[in-house]
Design a protein around this motif. Structure first.
Motif, mmCIF file in Angstrom:
data_model
loop_
_atom_site.group_PDB
_atom_site.id
_atom_site.type_symbol
_atom_site.label_atom_id
_atom_site.label_comp_id
_atom_site.label_asym_id
_atom_site.label_seq_id
_atom_site.Cartn_x
_atom_site.Cartn_y
_atom_site.Cartn_z
ATOM 1 N N ALA A 2 0.851 -1.192 0.000
ATOM 2 C CA ALA A 2 0.000 0.000 0.000
ATOM 3 C C ALA A 2 0.893 1.250 0.000
ATOM 4 O O ALA A 2 1.962 1.261 0.615
ATOM 5 N N ARG A 3 0.442 2.300 -0.668
ATOM 6 C CA ARG A 3 1.300 3.465 -0.896
ATOM 7 C C ARG A 3 1.500 4.337 0.346
ATOM 8 O O ARG A 3 2.432 5.153 0.390
ATOM 9 N N LEU A 4 0.610 4.205 1.341
ATOM 10 C CA LEU A 4 0.768 5.000 2.565
ATOM 11 C C LEU A 4 0.874 4.098 3.790
ATOM 12 O O LEU A 4 0.438 4.450 4.893
ATOM 13 N N TRP A 5 1.483 2.955 3.594
ATOM 14 C CA TRP A 5 1.553 1.941 4.651
ATOM 15 C C TRP A 5 2.159 2.500 5.935
ATOM 16 O O TRP A 5 3.226 3.135 5.902
ATOM 17 N N ARG A 25 -9.533 7.013 1.145
ATOM 18 C CA ARG A 25 -8.467 6.525 0.253
ATOM 19 C C ARG A 25 -7.155 6.344 1.017
ATOM 20 O O ARG A 25 -6.418 5.383 0.796
ATOM 21 N N PHE A 26 -6.852 7.274 1.926
ATOM 22 C CA PHE A 26 -5.626 7.142 2.719
ATOM 23 C C PHE A 26 -5.666 5.850 3.533
ATOM 24 O O PHE A 26 -4.680 5.112 3.608
ATOM 25 N N GLU A 29 -5.058 2.885 1.559
ATOM 26 C CA GLU A 29 -3.635 2.774 1.188
ATOM 27 C C GLU A 29 -2.759 2.478 2.403
ATOM 28 O O GLU A 29 -1.547 2.607 2.353
ATOM 29 N N ASP A 233 -7.255 10.992 -5.397
ATOM 30 C CA ASP A 233 -6.191 10.333 -6.173
ATOM 31 C C ASP A 233 -4.889 11.143 -6.109
ATOM 32 O O ASP A 233 -3.806 10.591 -5.893
ATOM 33 N N VAL A 236 -3.262 11.224 -2.554
ATOM 34 C CA VAL A 236 -2.475 10.025 -2.226
ATOM 35 C C VAL A 236 -1.065 10.171 -2.797
ATOM 36 O O VAL A 236 -0.068 9.930 -2.107
ATOM 37 N N SER A 240 2.539 10.586 -0.607
ATOM 38 C CA SER A 240 3.393 9.386 -0.650
ATOM 39 C C SER A 240 4.848 9.725 -0.974
ATOM 40 O O SER A 240 5.151 10.856 -1.391
#
Ligand SMILES: NC(=O)c1ccc[n+]([C@@H]2O[C@H](COP(=O)([O-])OP(=O)(O)OC[C@H]3O[C@@H](n4cnc5c(N)ncnc54)[C@H](O)[C@@H]3O)[C@@H](O)[C@H]2O)c1
Length: 260
Positions: A2-5, A25-26, A29, A233, A236, A240
């Motif tokens: 995930a892009r914001l792990w 969305r956050f 992610e 979108d 994110v 990131s």
């Protein structure tokens, strides 16, 4: 991955509209999301939605115009999690007012949240980020801040112009602390705020709400207004590591209404 792990993110005005879309969305992610809003019911709803999707979130009720409450919220988040990785400064207010009808109290009510509140939240968050080696700030401005003539009123446009300018100044001041600061400038976006302005404008002009909406969309080169997810979108990406060398920018998401 995930892009914001494992990132800890604060999203203000996240009870509905664009803020809600960003918070969801956050969380999807991988971020832990602090859902900040003045309205406890909607903030709780968004937290419940995120948890139902196996995400992690908590609600905090804060009036973004109350600088002490804002500083307290940031301090609580940073101390509880020993982290504050991302701030999305999204809460804002406006209503439809024509040029000659803007009163000093309208100006103050709008700037209290949209410009003053946003700055002091950014200042408090940047302090916590600096102590922890860096972070990312995403300010939600508007194409109104670049002179979009369809704006709800001139005081709102001025508050959003202030957000764009402060984004640049903050990017310069905070770059050495590894803090990126960017702004998103949404165009016409279908949220409660948009429908409120449509209603007020239709009433003032003696027109149908559908006519006002058609006029809004008719000016957009790509022929459609935004859904809140169109803004999420980009948020994110800016939140990131993919955006690690992007700072001080103000990104339009508007179907081509504005060029600068
Ligand atoms: N909808 C659009 O067409 C549009 C266009 C350009 C920019 N924007 C910007 O996008 C952001 C979100 O707008 P939206 O359309 O989702 O608005 P919205 O009115 O639908 O949602 C705003 C949220 O902020 C909260 N809020 C308001 N005042 C607050 C305060 N003092 N403290 C804490 N929370 C508060 C509200 O309770 C609400 O949940 C704003 O910054 C707005 O200026 C929206």
């Amino acid at each position: 991955m995930a892009r914001l792990w494992s990132q800890v993110a604060v999203v203000t005005g996240a009870g509905r509209g664009i803020g809600r879309a960003i918070a969801r969305r956050f969380a999807a992610e991988g971020a832990y999301v602090v859902v900040v809003d003045i309205d406890v019911a909607t903030a709780d709803e968004v937290v419940a939605e995120i948890r139902a999707d196996d995400g992690e979130a908590e609600a905090m009720v804060v009036d973004m115009g109350d600088t002490d409450a804002v500083a307290g919220m940031i301090q609580r988040v940073a101390e509880t999690h020993d982290a504050l990785d991302i701030l999305v400064n999204n809460a804002a207010v406006t209503r439809n007012i024509d040029f000659f009808s803007v009163r000093p109290e309208d100006w103050d009510a709008i700037h209290r949240v949209n410009a003053r509140g946003l700055f002091f939240c950014m200042q408090a968050a940047a302090g916590a980020m600096r102590e922890r080696g860096g972070g990312r700030i995403v300010n939600i401005a508007s194409i109104a801040g670049k002179g979009y003539s369809g704006t709800s009123n001139i005081a709102y446009a001025g508050s959003k112009g202030a957000v764009i300018a402060m984004t640049r100044i903050a990017a310069h001041a905070l770059g050495r602390h590894n803090i990126n600061v960017n702004a998103i400038c949404p165009g016409v976006t279908r949220t409660d705020l948009y429908y409120q302005v449509v209603r007020e404008r239709a009433e003032a002009a003696g027109r149908l709400e559908t006519e006002v909406m058609t006029a809004f969309d008719g000016n957009i080169p790509i022929g459609r207004s935004n859904e809140p997810d169109d803004i999420a979108d980009l948020a994110v990406f800016l939140g990131s590591d993919e955006a690690r060398n992007v700072t001080g920018q103000s990104w339009n998401v508007d179907g081509g209404l504005m060029w600068d």
